[in-house]
Design an enzyme around this catalytic site. Sequence first.
Site, short mmCIF file in Angstrom:
data_model
loop_
_atom_site.label_atom_id
_atom_site.label_comp_id
_atom_site.label_asym_id
_atom_site.label_seq_id
_atom_site.Cartn_x
_atom_site.Cartn_y
_atom_site.Cartn_z
N ASP A 131 60.99 8.67 -76.18
CA ASP A 131 61.05 9.49 -77.13
C ASP A 131 59.65 9.68 -78.12
O ASP A 131 58.87 9.26 -77.69
CB ASP A 131 62.52 10.21 -78.11
CG ASP A 131 62.43 11.70 -78.84
OD1 ASP A 131 63.03 12.79 -78.19
OD2 ASP A 131 62.20 11.73 -80.15
N TYR A 233 56.12 16.38 -86.03
CA TYR A 233 56.01 16.93 -84.45
C TYR A 233 54.44 18.24 -85.23
O TYR A 233 53.66 19.03 -84.95
CB TYR A 233 56.96 18.40 -84.83
CG TYR A 233 57.82 17.33 -84.18
CD1 TYR A 233 57.92 17.35 -82.07
CD2 TYR A 233 59.26 16.52 -84.47
CE1 TYR A 233 59.27 17.25 -82.00
CE2 TYR A 233 60.33 15.73 -84.33
CZ TYR A 233 60.10 16.37 -82.34
OH TYR A 233 60.61 15.67 -81.51
N HIS A 291 69.18 12.98 -72.01
CA HIS A 291 67.75 12.10 -72.47
C HIS A 291 67.84 11.02 -73.62
O HIS A 291 67.31 10.29 -73.44
CB HIS A 291 67.49 13.64 -73.56
CG HIS A 291 66.38 13.20 -74.28
ND1 HIS A 291 64.68 13.06 -74.14
CD2 HIS A 291 65.93 12.82 -75.70
CE1 HIS A 291 63.61 12.57 -75.21
NE2 HIS A 291 65.28 12.28 -76.19
#
Length: 315
Positions: A131, A233, A291
């Site tokens: 990730d 982000y 994931h």
Amino acid sequence: MTTTSTAGARELANPERRGDGFLHRTINVGEVRLHVAEARPEGIASDRPVPDEVPLVVFLHGFPEFWWSWRKQLRAFAEAGYWAIAPDLRGFNESEKPKGVSAYEVERLAGDVAGMLRALGRKKAIVVGHDWGAVVAWFVAQLHPEMVERLAILNVPHPLQMTRGLRRPAQLLKSWYMFFFQLPRIPERLTARNDFAFVRKTFAADGIPAEDIEHYVDAARVPGALTGAMNYYRAAIRRVVMGRVPKTIRIDVPVLVIWGDEDRYLGKEMAEPPERWVTNARVVHIPGASHWVQSVASARVNELLLGFAAERRRH
């Protein structure tokens, strides 16, 4: 038998062994201090430097995780004779959480890893990322190539593949949260609402056990941790908007990409790195894995990672 440098030995003094069985310490990596968990091969005392001939493997976690997501890999690698460490990345859990979005740009995140290796007295390591930790790992390999012996990436595309993927409506829909996180303060409030229902739902939907989820919720509760995590982000998207996309640099070290094909956030069509920029890559898909591949398919992931690491001895 050689040992680590004096500077590294100073950093390694007096580690704390906690109830989880791992050694814990705080390391000054330059701009920030990172909390690090580690596992050592049997016979290497916690109050002694790790010999240089013991290979170092660094595991970098993602969002909304922390070092603990690598616990199964830390144990497996220590049992196989490696020095295995997993930091809380800056902004997460017990590591420092600098203020401001610019503090979370990828060059600084990659610099933390390089600084950690220097503090540990090591010149090279096998770097493994998942990730956001995989994003950081890609940039460590690009910006500090002399420090990366081998690179393993779990369920995150090469930065160029991610950019291309976001031009497709299907991937844009999967990545909606990246744009939601651009809002100030509101994402933190909504994520924490109803006792972190968002975090619980995120993990539970992919089969993570409830008792494991509690660890992630506890880490998210640490003051400043949600803002620190979401600033990853914010920093990335703002740079794209401002036209300051990081330069792509070719990676020539061996790369292993492991991809859980049931990832609800990133399409498996992005798994293959661009050959022009990653010259020595192998991609292994794990059907049925989500994931959170190192957690839900830990045995297979450990098998692949240990096999990949062992190849260093044959070269």
